[in-house]
Design a protein around this motif. Structure first.
Motif, mmCIF file in Angstrom:
data_model
loop_
_atom_site.group_PDB
_atom_site.id
_atom_site.type_symbol
_atom_site.label_atom_id
_atom_site.label_comp_id
_atom_site.label_asym_id
_atom_site.label_seq_id
_atom_site.Cartn_x
_atom_site.Cartn_y
_atom_site.Cartn_z
ATOM 1 N N SER A 71 -87.878 61.316 -104.962
ATOM 2 C CA SER A 71 -87.114 60.250 -105.592
ATOM 3 C C SER A 71 -86.483 60.768 -106.878
ATOM 4 C CB SER A 71 -87.984 59.031 -105.884
ATOM 5 O OG SER A 71 -88.931 59.348 -106.885
ATOM 6 N N LEU A 72 -85.337 60.221 -107.190
ATOM 7 C CA LEU A 72 -84.624 60.519 -108.429
ATOM 8 C C LEU A 72 -84.499 59.218 -109.200
ATOM 9 C CD1 LEU A 72 -82.794 62.255 -110.329
ATOM 10 C CD2 LEU A 72 -80.866 61.565 -108.885
ATOM 11 N N LEU A 73 -85.027 59.217 -110.405
ATOM 12 C CA LEU A 73 -84.938 58.054 -111.276
ATOM 13 C C LEU A 73 -84.029 58.397 -112.442
ATOM 14 C CD1 LEU A 73 -85.902 55.271 -112.465
ATOM 15 C CD2 LEU A 73 -87.793 56.546 -113.507
ATOM 16 N N ILE A 74 -83.022 57.565 -112.648
ATOM 17 C CA ILE A 74 -82.161 57.686 -113.832
ATOM 18 C C ILE A 74 -82.495 56.498 -114.721
ATOM 19 C CG2 ILE A 74 -79.805 57.820 -114.722
ATOM 20 C CD1 ILE A 74 -78.918 58.695 -111.922
ATOM 21 N N THR A 75 -82.992 56.768 -115.907
ATOM 22 C CA THR A 75 -83.359 55.681 -116.814
ATOM 23 C C THR A 75 -82.183 55.338 -117.725
ATOM 24 O OG1 THR A 75 -84.252 57.230 -118.427
ATOM 25 C CG2 THR A 75 -85.780 56.339 -116.803
ATOM 26 N N ALA A 76 -82.164 54.089 -118.157
ATOM 27 C CA ALA A 76 -81.148 53.602 -119.104
ATOM 28 C C ALA A 76 -79.763 54.061 -118.681
ATOM 29 C CB ALA A 76 -81.485 54.079 -120.517
ATOM 30 N N SER A 77 -79.350 53.672 -117.506
ATOM 31 C CA SER A 77 -78.107 54.190 -116.924
ATOM 32 C C SER A 77 -76.886 53.822 -117.760
ATOM 33 C CB SER A 77 -77.941 53.671 -115.501
ATOM 34 O OG SER A 77 -77.862 52.267 -115.512
ATOM 35 N N ARG A 78 -75.862 54.662 -117.615
ATOM 36 C CA ARG A 78 -74.593 54.478 -118.319
ATOM 37 C C ARG A 78 -73.469 54.438 -117.309
ATOM 38 N NH1 ARG A 78 -76.008 59.748 -122.026
ATOM 39 N NH2 ARG A 78 -77.807 58.867 -123.116
ATOM 40 N N ALA A 79 -72.339 53.899 -117.692
ATOM 41 C CA ALA A 79 -71.186 53.865 -116.788
ATOM 42 C C ALA A 79 -70.822 55.270 -116.319
ATOM 43 C CB ALA A 79 -69.998 53.187 -117.481
ATOM 44 N N ALA A 80 -71.023 56.249 -117.193
ATOM 45 C CA ALA A 80 -70.695 57.641 -116.837
ATOM 46 C C ALA A 80 -71.609 58.210 -115.756
ATOM 47 C CB ALA A 80 -70.764 58.518 -118.083
ATOM 48 N N ASP A 81 -72.701 57.523 -115.447
ATOM 49 C CA ASP A 81 -73.584 57.972 -114.366
ATOM 50 C C ASP A 81 -73.036 57.599 -112.995
ATOM 51 O OD1 ASP A 81 -76.473 57.054 -116.355
ATOM 52 O OD2 ASP A 81 -75.467 59.003 -116.179
ATOM 53 N N THR A 82 -71.975 56.812 -112.958
ATOM 54 C CA THR A 82 -71.356 56.428 -111.696
ATOM 55 C C THR A 82 -70.911 57.675 -110.950
ATOM 56 O OG1 THR A 82 -70.613 54.272 -112.489
ATOM 57 C CG2 THR A 82 -69.389 55.238 -110.656
ATOM 58 N N ALA A 83 -71.454 57.864 -109.752
ATOM 59 C CA ALA A 83 -71.216 59.079 -108.973
ATOM 60 C C ALA A 83 -71.986 58.959 -107.666
ATOM 61 C CB ALA A 83 -71.693 60.317 -109.746
ATOM 62 N N SER A 84 -71.816 59.960 -106.813
ATOM 63 C CA SER A 84 -72.675 60.089 -105.638
ATOM 64 C C SER A 84 -73.758 61.106 -105.939
ATOM 65 C CB SER A 84 -71.864 60.538 -104.423
ATOM 66 O OG SER A 84 -71.007 59.516 -104.000
ATOM 67 N N TYR A 85 -74.950 60.814 -105.481
ATOM 68 C CA TYR A 85 -76.108 61.684 -105.738
ATOM 69 C C TYR A 85 -76.648 62.179 -104.405
ATOM 70 C CZ TYR A 85 -75.834 60.095 -110.509
ATOM 71 O OH TYR A 85 -75.391 59.851 -111.781
ATOM 72 N N PHE A 86 -76.849 63.494 -104.340
ATOM 73 C CA PHE A 86 -77.307 64.127 -103.099
ATOM 74 C C PHE A 86 -78.606 64.882 -103.340
ATOM 75 C CE2 PHE A 86 -73.432 63.648 -100.644
ATOM 76 C CZ PHE A 86 -72.458 63.524 -101.616
ATOM 77 N N CYS A 87 -79.492 64.796 -102.365
ATOM 78 C CA CYS A 87 -80.599 65.733 -102.357
ATOM 79 C C CYS A 87 -80.276 66.836 -101.358
ATOM 80 C CB CYS A 87 -81.922 65.048 -102.009
ATOM 81 S SG CYS A 87 -82.085 64.489 -100.313
ATOM 82 N N ALA A 88 -80.812 67.998 -101.610
ATOM 83 C CA ALA A 88 -80.586 69.142 -100.732
ATOM 84 C C ALA A 88 -81.863 69.970 -100.706
ATOM 85 C CB ALA A 88 -79.410 69.988 -101.228
ATOM 86 N N THR A 89 -82.257 70.383 -99.534
ATOM 87 C CA THR A 89 -83.511 71.107 -99.383
ATOM 88 C C THR A 89 -83.273 72.561 -98.982
ATOM 89 O OG1 THR A 89 -83.661 70.344 -97.091
ATOM 90 C CG2 THR A 89 -84.841 69.058 -98.749
ATOM 91 N N VAL A 90 -84.189 73.408 -99.418
ATOM 92 C CA VAL A 90 -84.260 74.795 -98.967
ATOM 93 C C VAL A 90 -85.523 74.909 -98.138
ATOM 94 C CG1 VAL A 90 -84.469 77.207 -99.633
ATOM 95 C CG2 VAL A 90 -83.019 75.665 -100.974
ATOM 96 N N ASP A 91 -85.366 75.246 -96.871
ATOM 97 C CA ASP A 91 -86.521 75.351 -95.990
ATOM 98 C C ASP A 91 -87.467 76.453 -96.433
ATOM 99 O OD1 ASP A 91 -85.215 74.535 -92.670
ATOM 100 O OD2 ASP A 91 -85.652 73.321 -94.444
ATOM 101 N N ARG A 92 -88.755 76.219 -96.205
ATOM 102 C CA ARG A 92 -89.761 77.234 -96.511
ATOM 103 C C ARG A 92 -89.514 78.503 -95.704
ATOM 104 N NH1 ARG A 92 -94.485 76.782 -98.834
ATOM 105 N NH2 ARG A 92 -94.498 74.520 -98.647
ATOM 106 N N ALA A 93 -89.168 78.334 -94.449
ATOM 107 C CA ALA A 93 -88.971 79.484 -93.570
ATOM 108 C C ALA A 93 -87.551 80.013 -93.619
ATOM 109 C CB ALA A 93 -89.317 79.107 -92.132
#
Lengths: 113, 112
Positions: free
Chosen positions: B73-95
């Motif tokens: 999970s990603l928590l952004i506290t006390a958000s601002r208008a400038a936080d408006t965006a798309s947020y992506f998670c991306a993984t690197v596989d262990r193998a």
């Protein structure tokens, strides 16, 4: 702060034409990558490059694609004969080490007509 | 199977509120990275959390990782208008080598 740069920012080409997308990775980074993002879709991995060789490539990266590091600073992606479905935003990225943070460039928006 | 699926797909909040975005994945990972993308522009790296870490902070950002549930999970506290965006998670596989596998992203709108 060092950053990855890409040129051009936008490119329009005719189907069947060759395009070369250019990237300058962060100077002390050793691993280089290309990703693409078709409008409204996920960012997709294309290829990774290390020590002047392709390390890994996806199914998307077929014979129409090639990468090169022609000198000590540039990293290029060539699409030999563009197709309509190649229209996308192409991102270059670099990292200092394996499995570390990847820093992305601003992207090249490619439109194939 | 889909790796790195974010939830919700879209989130609309007021300035000052907290925003929480979730990411689920399916494989064993080496690390998970969160990125921000402003309207069709470049990807900005926010934070990397390794598989042996449970929580990381960076400014107003807090990331948690639960490898038993294969989620982050990603928590952004006390958000601002400038936080408006798309947020992506991306993984690197262990193998895997170093390839990032991205999710579809959460579109965050912060209204003044």
């Amino acid at each position: 702060e060092p950053e990855v740069t890409q040129t051009p920012s936008h490119q329009v080409t005719q189907m069947g034409q060759e395009v070369i997308l250019r990237c300058v990775p962060i100077s002390n980074h050793l691993y280089f990558y290309w990703y693409r993002q078709i409008l409204g879709q996920k960012v997709e991995f294309l290829v990774s490059f290390y020590n002047n060789e392709i390390s890994e490539k996806s199914e998307i990266f077929d014979d129409q694609f090639s990468v090169e590091r022609p000198d000590g600073s540039n990293f290029t992606l060539k699409i030999r004969s563009t197709k309509l479905e190649d229209s996308a935003m192409y991102f270059c990225a670099s990292s200092e080490a394996l499995r570390e943070t990847q820093y992305f460039g601003p992207g090249t928006r490619l439109l194939v007509l | 199977s889909q790796q790195g699926e974010e939830d919700p797909q879209a989130l609309s909040i007021q300035e000052g509120e907290n925003a929480t975005m979730n990411c689920s994945y399916k494989t064993s990972i080496n690390n998970l990275q969160w990125y921000r993308q402003n309207s069709g522009r470049g990807l900005v790296h926010l934070i990397l959390i390794r598989s042996n870490e449970r929580e990381k902070h960076s400014g107003r950002l807090r990331v948690t990782l639960d490898t038993s549930k294969k989620s982050s999970s990603l928590l952004i506290t006390a958000s601002r208008a400038a936080d408006t965006a798309s947020y992506f998670c991306a993984t690197v596989d262990r193998a895997g080598y170093s390839t990032l596998t991205f999710g579809k992203g959460t579109m965050l709108l912060v209204s003044p």
